[in-house]
Scaffold this motif. Structure first.
Motif, PDB file in Angstrom:
ATOM      1  N   GLU A 105     -33.967  -2.530  48.422  1.00 13.76           N
ATOM      2  CA  GLU A 105     -33.115  -3.374  49.250  1.00 13.76           C
ATOM      3  C   GLU A 105     -32.369  -4.346  48.355  1.00 13.76           C
ATOM      4  O   GLU A 105     -32.929  -4.882  47.417  1.00 13.76           O
ATOM      5  CB  GLU A 105     -33.986  -4.158  50.238  1.00 13.76           C
ATOM      6  N   LYS A 114     -26.265  -3.786  55.159  1.00 14.77           N
ATOM      7  CA  LYS A 114     -26.317  -4.450  53.870  1.00 14.77           C
ATOM      8  C   LYS A 114     -24.940  -4.896  53.392  1.00 14.77           C
ATOM      9  O   LYS A 114     -24.761  -5.200  52.236  1.00 14.77           O
ATOM     10  CB  LYS A 114     -26.945  -3.503  52.820  1.00 14.77           C
ATOM     11  N   SER A 142     -30.269 -10.483  54.215  1.00 18.34           N
ATOM     12  CA  SER A 142     -31.316  -9.498  53.952  1.00 18.34           C
ATOM     13  C   SER A 142     -32.643 -10.232  54.020  1.00 18.34           C
ATOM     14  O   SER A 142     -32.690 -11.448  54.255  1.00 18.34           O
ATOM     15  CB  SER A 142     -31.124  -8.837  52.581  1.00 18.34           C
TER      16      SER A 142
END
Length: 626
Positions: A290, A328, A411
């Motif tokens: 991530e 994202k 995030s």
């Protein structure tokens, strides 16, 4: 006949108790009447049939006169002896802005409790009387704008409690003595006939404390023959044999240094090879990492693996950062053009602008040349859904006096906010960043314009709903465009992130009733804005300790100054040069005091504040046109 001596004695005692030297209220009243008859016969309407404590300008305590305030009262002439000197309990004497002349009466030396002496803007003449320096309780002495001559006596150092010394605009000559006042917070000797060098213990004061004279040293530049500390020769070892290094010792030092450098170089190369292998191993894992944005103090905004403080590696087109899903990506606010994406932002060169309450802010320069401000939030543990809802509400705000939020990124480990970049920095840096001789002062018009723009921005936030507030109003959150237009930043973030309850009232801005920083009322915003107004007018940081060695916040300090009748001295020295706007300055000061009332219900609304500042601003413009 035998009772005659006794009757004479009783009569003498009775008359003595009525004399000015008796040391009671009747004596104080007689002294004041004599003073009024000499210099204020037609302007002081004191009535001998009532207590002196009820007379205009007179304040009593313990049945004695302790304060005499007659500023701008039309007093004229010389103060005779045997009048004010008999007020033995006098603590504050304010006779500023009159036409009093001649020397000061020597019996003022009897006022041993005198703490505040304000005689500025009169016509007093002669040398500064030495008896003043026996008044050991004196804290504030203002003799500015008179006709005092002679030298500044070195005995002035006897006033060890002195916090204010204003002697500007007189005819004082000679050199400034080696003044040493440990409690001094206000000082000016400009526009006299002083010469020589500025004493060492006064060289930290700005150049505008010594203007208009043939002085040198400190903020005025080096005196003839002085050597700059930076240019002073370095101390060398003596040439004696006991301290001289041999040729073998020097060679050993050089060889050892080279060997150490080579060892460190080998270790660094081994670490780099190991790091490269680790990175290659991670790149073949099935689960893509991530994106976690790591911002360096000086470098680029880049992706996973960038160590803070190390050169950042730019994101390649084939990296995971380039192919992440929509969750994202940057989320843009409003209908503005999308001229960059997350990858562009990560590749941007960045430098730290500041580390504030909610995180670190960076200036990011995109490859296109465009500049944005990126705030990396810390301690933003709000659930993602709530975070997005609150940020989108902030992004929907559209007002010319708010810094626009362009986009945001969320995030698990990183939250970024992208704002318009404000090239002139913050009001805080302009007010407090450089107070030296090279400073460009903020004039009265700019300060009122900044106050009005900030008030408009806050009023807009309050208008969006009854519970809407900014939550963190302070001078570092007032940013300026190239044309000095003010815009408010960080609006809404206090409700999103919150502040530590141990924070010292956010540097002096937080309203006294605020305990939960996520629930800041509109009246608490008004309090913070009031502190901002006082900061604009005084030029002083809100948390600065100023009064008699006590740590007091800015509103309390201003109120104590106004109460002591030295209102003109509360203003920033840079503002006192502007003529004709004194009334507007006092009105804005009073507005700041009203906004910082301790009880929320006693504070005005922001719409009322806006209307008042607009009125003051218009009046200032009209004065400037006259």
């Amino acid at each position: 006949m035998d009772d005659a001596p006794l009757r004479l004695l009783l009569l003498f005692l009775f008359l003595f108790t009525l004399s000015p030297a008796a040391g009671d209220l009747a004596g104080d009243g007689a002294a004041l009447m004599s003073f009024g008859a000499a210099v204020g016969r037609y302007v002081l309407h004191w009535n001998n049939s009532i207590s002196p404590c009820l007379w205009s300008g007179v304040t009593c305590a313990d049945n004695r006169v302790v304060t005499l305030r007659l500023p701008g009262s039309g007093l004229i002439g010389e103060i005779p002896a045997g009048t004010l000197g008999n007020l033995s309990n006098l603590q504050t004497l304010s006779l500023r802005f009159n036409a009093l002349s001649g020397p000061l009466p020597s019996d003022l030396a009897s006022c041993k409790q005198l703490r505040n002496l304000y005689l500025q803007e009169n016509r007093f003449s002669g040398e500064i009387p030495v008896f003043l320096f026996s008044l050991s309780s004196l804290v504030r002495l203002n003799l500015a704008n008179n006709n005092f001559s002679g030298v500044i006596p070195p005995a002035i150092n006897n006033l060890t409690r002195l916090g204010t010394l204003y002697l500007e605009n007189n005819n004082l000559s000679g050199e400034i003595p080696a003044l040493d006042f440990p409690n001094l917070v206000q000082f000016n000797v400009s526009f006299n006939r002083l010469n020589g060098s500025v004493p060492l213990k006064l060289r930290s004061w700005p150049a505008n404390s010594f203007m208009g004279m043939s002085l040198c040293g400190g903020p005025l530049g080096l005196c003839p023959g002085e050597i700059s500390p930076a240019a002073a020769p370095t101390r060398t070892l003596p040439s004696g044999g006991g301290s001289k290094l041999s040729g073998g010792a020097i060679a050993g030092i050089v060889i050892g240094t080279i060997a150490l450098f080579l060892i460190l170089l080998v270790i660094l190369l081994l670490l780099c090879r190991r790091k490269g292998k680790d990175g290659a191993a991670k790149s073949v894992e099935a689960k893509p990492p991530e994106v976690e944005v790591a911002l360096t103090d000086v470098g680029t905004l880049d992706s996973v693996g960038t160590n803070r403080g190390a050169p950042a590696t730019k994101v390649a087109a084939s990296s995971p950062a380039a192919s992440i899903g929509s969750k994202k990506q940057l989320v843009f606010c409003g209908n503005g053009p999308r001229v960059y994406d997350l990858e562009d932002l990560l590749r941007a060169s960045a430098e730290v602008l500041g580390k504030g309450t909610f995180g670190t802010t960076y200036k990011a320069v995109l490859e296109s040349g465009a500049m944005v401000a990126v705030k990396r939030l810390r301690d933003a543990n709000t659930p993602e859904k709530e975070f997005r809802e609150k940020i989108e509400a902030i992004g929907a705000m559209n007002h010319p006096n708010l810094v626009p939020l362009q986009a945001y990124y969320h995030s698990k480990d990183e939250k970024l906010l992208v704002y318009d970049y404000m090239p002139m920095g913050s009001l805080s840096s302009l007010l407090h960043g450089n107070r030296g001789s090279g400073r460009t002062p903020l004039n009265w018009e700019i300060r009122t314009s900044i106050a009005l723009a900030a008030a408009h921005g806050i009023d807009y936030i309050h208008s969006t709903s009854r519970s809407a507030s900014h939550g963190n109003i302070k001078s570092s959150n007032i940013l300026l465009t190239t044309s000095s237009e003010a815009r408010i930043s960080d609006h809404g973030l206090a409700h999103l992130v919150g502040l530590s309850t141990t924070t010292n009232r956010v540097g002096g801005y937080r309203a006294p009733e605020v305990t939960d920083t996520r629930r800041v009322s509109q009246k608490a915003d008004v309090y913070s804005f009031g502190v901002l107004l006082l900061e604009l007018l005084t030029g002083k940081a809100p948390s600065q300790a100023l009064l008699n060695d006590e740590g007091v916040d800015l509103p309390r300090w201003v109120q104590s100054v106004v109460h002591e009748e030295w209102t003109s001295e509360v203003f920033d020295m840079e503002l006192l040069r502007y003529q004709g706007v004194e009334e507007e300055m006092v009105e804005l000061l009073q507005l700041g005091v009203n906004c910082t009332a301790q009880h929320p219900d006693h504070r005005p609304t922001m719409s009322t504040v806006v209307a008042k500042i607009e009125e003051i601003h218009r009046s200032s413009i009209e004065v400037s046109k006259e």
